[in-house]
Design an enzyme around this catalytic site. Structure first.
Site, PDB file in Angstrom:
ATOM      1  N   ARG A 150      10.130   2.089  11.395  1.00 13.86           N
ATOM      2  CA  ARG A 150       9.377   3.418  10.644  1.00 13.86           C
ATOM      3  C   ARG A 150       8.513   4.176  11.599  1.00 13.86           C
ATOM      4  O   ARG A 150       8.523   5.346  11.639  1.00 13.86           O
ATOM      5  CB  ARG A 150       8.544   2.881   9.419  1.00 13.86           C
ATOM      6  CG  ARG A 150       8.134   3.914   8.725  1.00 13.86           C
ATOM      7  CD  ARG A 150       7.338   3.518   7.458  1.00 13.86           C
ATOM      8  NE  ARG A 150       6.265   2.756   7.557  1.00 13.86           N
ATOM      9  CZ  ARG A 150       5.546   1.969   6.654  1.00 13.86           C
ATOM     10  NH1 ARG A 150       5.908   2.381   5.400  1.00 13.86           N
ATOM     11  NH2 ARG A 150       4.509   1.412   6.833  1.00 13.86           N
ATOM     12  N   LYS A 252       4.700   8.131   8.502  1.00 13.74           N
ATOM     13  CA  LYS A 252       3.043   7.728   8.476  1.00 13.74           C
ATOM     14  C   LYS A 252       2.221   8.365   9.359  1.00 13.74           C
ATOM     15  O   LYS A 252       1.733   7.527  10.321  1.00 13.74           O
ATOM     16  CB  LYS A 252       3.280   5.984   8.364  1.00 13.74           C
ATOM     17  CG  LYS A 252       2.008   5.359   7.934  1.00 13.74           C
ATOM     18  CD  LYS A 252       2.257   3.979   7.681  1.00 13.74           C
ATOM     19  CE  LYS A 252       0.887   3.429   7.165  1.00 13.74           C
ATOM     20  NZ  LYS A 252       0.728   3.791   5.615  1.00 13.74           N
ATOM     21  N   GLU A 288       3.467   9.568  -5.066  1.00  7.49           N
ATOM     22  CA  GLU A 288       2.858   8.356  -4.690  1.00  7.49           C
ATOM     23  C   GLU A 288       1.393   8.232  -4.859  1.00  7.49           C
ATOM     24  O   GLU A 288       0.878   9.434  -5.267  1.00  7.49           O
ATOM     25  CB  GLU A 288       3.233   7.595  -3.393  1.00  7.49           C
ATOM     26  CG  GLU A 288       2.888   8.673  -2.368  1.00  7.49           C
ATOM     27  CD  GLU A 288       3.073   8.206  -0.788  1.00  7.49           C
ATOM     28  OE1 GLU A 288       2.575   7.192  -0.618  1.00  7.49           O
ATOM     29  OE2 GLU A 288       4.205   8.692  -0.314  1.00  7.49           O
TER      30      GLU A 288
END
Length: 444
Positions: A150, A252, A288
Site C-alpha cells: 500500500r 494513505k 468511510e
C-alpha cells in the site's frame, strides 16, 4: 559541514530515499536547478540536514523486562516514546536505490523549512501492530507485506520512492525487536508501529522533493476509541467531505487527515465518537469514517463501500471481507482492486438506487467476477448492524448513527456479525487461533 564530521555518521544516516524512477528523480533535479528548487545554496542545507538525526546509542535496553511504569490495564491510544526508531535515506546519487537502514535512538529530526513534506505535504504513513505471542517468546505481525504494497501504491501517486516489500518488512521487524520491552503483555494491547515516508529534501517550486526519508517509530497502545470495546456513536456529516474523485482519498497520504479534524472536533463536542462521511458528488453514498472503513449488515448480507479511489483500501477491511466470506456471509465489497464501470442502472437493494460495478479478483489468483455496489445512506438506515474496521480500531461495533438530526440505532453485543468477526480476526492476530491463511509473520 566538514567532511571529517560527515564521515563519522552511519552510512544509512547519510543517505535519503531516492526517487522510484530516474525520470522522477531527474525531473526534480531539473526543476530545482532551473529556479523551481532551493537554488544554489541547497547543497549546504542538505549536508547540514543530513547530520541532524539523533545518533545511534549503543547502550542496548531491549532486554529490559518492562517499558517503564506503564499501567498496562489502562493503556489508551496515545504516544508513549520508546527506545529506538528505524531510519533509511537515499540521496539523488542513489538513483532510486535504497541503502541499508539503521536503528537510532528515538528523538527529534531536523527538517529544512523548504522540505517537500512541510511545504507540499509529500508524505505517506502506515499503521501496524505487533502482538506478544501467548505462552512463548516472540511477537506477531499481521500482514505487513500488505502495508508495504500500500505504501508503494501511495508513493507512485505522490511521486515518491518506496522501500521494497522485503526492506519494509525487515525494517518493521528490527523496530519491534529493538523496542520489545514496550510490547504490552498478551491481551493488554499491542506495539503500534508507524512507518513514515516523506519528501525531506528542500524544494521551493512545486515539484517532487530531491531526497526522501523512510522512518519507523513505535508506541505501546490500547483501544483506539475512548469507549474501549463498547459500541460507538457516529454522526453523518454532509457538509465536510474527506475526499473527492481524482484526489488522493485512496492512498494513505498525510494530507488526508488534517482536513477531517474540523468535522471530527465538531462531532466530539456534541458527544459523538466520530464522523461518517458521504461522497462529495451525490452526498448520498457512504465513504468511510475519519480513520476507518465502514460495513453495514442486512439480512445476512455484509456490504462495504467500494474502494473507487476516494476510500482507503484498508488491510483490516480486506481481511474482514475474506473472513466474512469464509463464514458463509454474502459479501458485496471490493478487495483493494481497480473497479471497472460495468453499467449504470437501477438496482433494487432495499428499494434504493445503487450503481453496480464489476471487478476481477486478481490479487487472490481467482478468475471469477463479483458484483459490487455503492452503499447509500438509506442502506445504512435500514441495516441491522453497522461496524467499522481499521488497524487501530480493529472491528468496532456502531450503536447509533445520527443523520440530519435523526438518531438510528443498530444491533450490538453477543451473537452479532461484528462480534463474530472481531473474535475471529483478533484470535489470528494475537496467535490464539491457527493461522490457515498465512497472514501472520513471526518476529523472534
Amino acid at each position: 559541514m566538514a567532511a571529517s564530521t560527515m564521515a563519522v555518521l552511519p552510512a544509512a544516516m547519510r543517505s535519503i530515499l531516492g526517487a522510484r524512477s530516474n525520470r522522477v528523480l531527474h525531473a526534480a533535479r531539473d526543476l530545482q536547478a532551473g529556479g523551481g528548487g532551493a537554488g544554489g545554496g541547497s547543497s549546504g542545507l542538505l549536508r547540514r540536514w543530513q547530520s541532524s538525526l539523533p545518533q545511534l546509542d549503543h547502550v542496548d535496553r531491549s532486554d529490559e523486562e518492562s517499558g517503564g511504569e506503564i499501567d498496562w490495564d489502562n493503556l489508551g491510544f496515545g504516544l508513549t516514546p520508546t527506545d529506538y526508531m528505524y531510519v533509511m535515506r537515499s540521496s539523488p546519487e542513489d538513483l532510486g536505490a535504497f541503502p541499508r537502514g539503521e536503528l537510532c535512538r528515538y528523538g527529534n529530526i531536523e527538517l529544512s523549512p523548504s522540505s517537500g513534506v512541510l511545504n507540499y505535504a509529500q508524505g505517506l504513513f502506515e499503521g501496524m501492530k505487533a502482538y506478544r505471542r501467548p505462552g512463548r517468546a516472540g511477537y506477531t505481525l499481521f500482514r505487513p507485506e500488505e502495508n508495504a504494497r500500500r505504501m508503494q501504491h501511495g508513493a507512485e501517486r505522490m511521486c515518491m520512492p518506496a522501500p521494497s516489500v522485503d526492506q519494509f518488512v525487515s525494517a518493521v521487524k528490527e523496530t519491534v525487536v529493538a523496542n520489545r520491552r514496550w510490547v504490552p503483555p498478551q491481551g493488554k494491547g499491542a506495539l503500534y508501529l508507524r512507518p513514515l515516508l516523506m519528501g525531506s529534501g528542500p524544494i521551493l517550486g512545486l515539484a517532487p522533493a530531491p531526497e526522501y526519508t523512510f522512518l519507523i517509530y513505535a508506541a505501546p497502545v490500547g483501544n483506539y476509541f475512548k469507549e474501549g470495546l463498547a459500541p460507538i456513536n457516529l454522526v453523518v456529516d454532509d457538509e465536510f467531505h474527506r475526499a473527492m474523485p481524482g484526489g488522493t482519498g485512496g492512498v494513505k497520504t498525510i494530507a488526508n487527515y488534517a482536513p477531517v479534524l474540523k468535522a471530527q472536533m465538531n462531532a466530539k463536542s456534541k458527544g459523538f465518537t466520530d464522523v461518517l462521511y458521504l461522497d462529495a458528488v451525490h452526498k448520498r453514498y457512504l465513504e468511510e469514517v475519519s480513520s476507518c472503513n465502514v460495513f453495514v449488515v442486512k439480512g445476512g448480507v455484509v456490504a462495504t463501500p467500494a474502494t473507487r479511489g476516494t476510500i482507503l483500501p484498508g488491510i483490516t477491511r480486506k481481511s474482514v471481507v475474506e473472513l466474512a466470506r469464509d463464514r458463509g456471509y454474502k459479501v458485496t465489497a471490493s478487495l483493494n482492486l481497480s473497479l471497472v464501470p460495468f453499467v449504470h442502472r437501477a438496482h433494487n437493494f432495499q428499494q434504493q438506487l445503487t450503481v453496480p460495478y464489476r471487478t476481477t479478483l486478481i490479487s487472490s489468483g481467482l478468475a471469477e467476477q463479483v458484483e459490487e455496489r455503492l452503499v447509500s445512506i438509506d442502506d445504512l438506515i435500514d441495516a441491522d448492524e453497522v461496524f467499522c474496521t481499521g488497524t487501530a480500531v480493529v472491528v468496532a461495533p456502531v450503536s447509533t448513527v445520527t443523520y440530519q438530526g435523526r438518531r438510528h440505532e443498530f444491533r450490538t453485543g453477543p451473537d452479532t456479525v461484528a462480534q463474530e468477526l472481531y473474535t475471529t480476526l483478533t484470535s489470528i492476530q494475537m496467535g490464539l487461533a491457527e493461522d490457515n491463511k498465512g497472514w501472520t509473520v513471526a518476529v523472534d
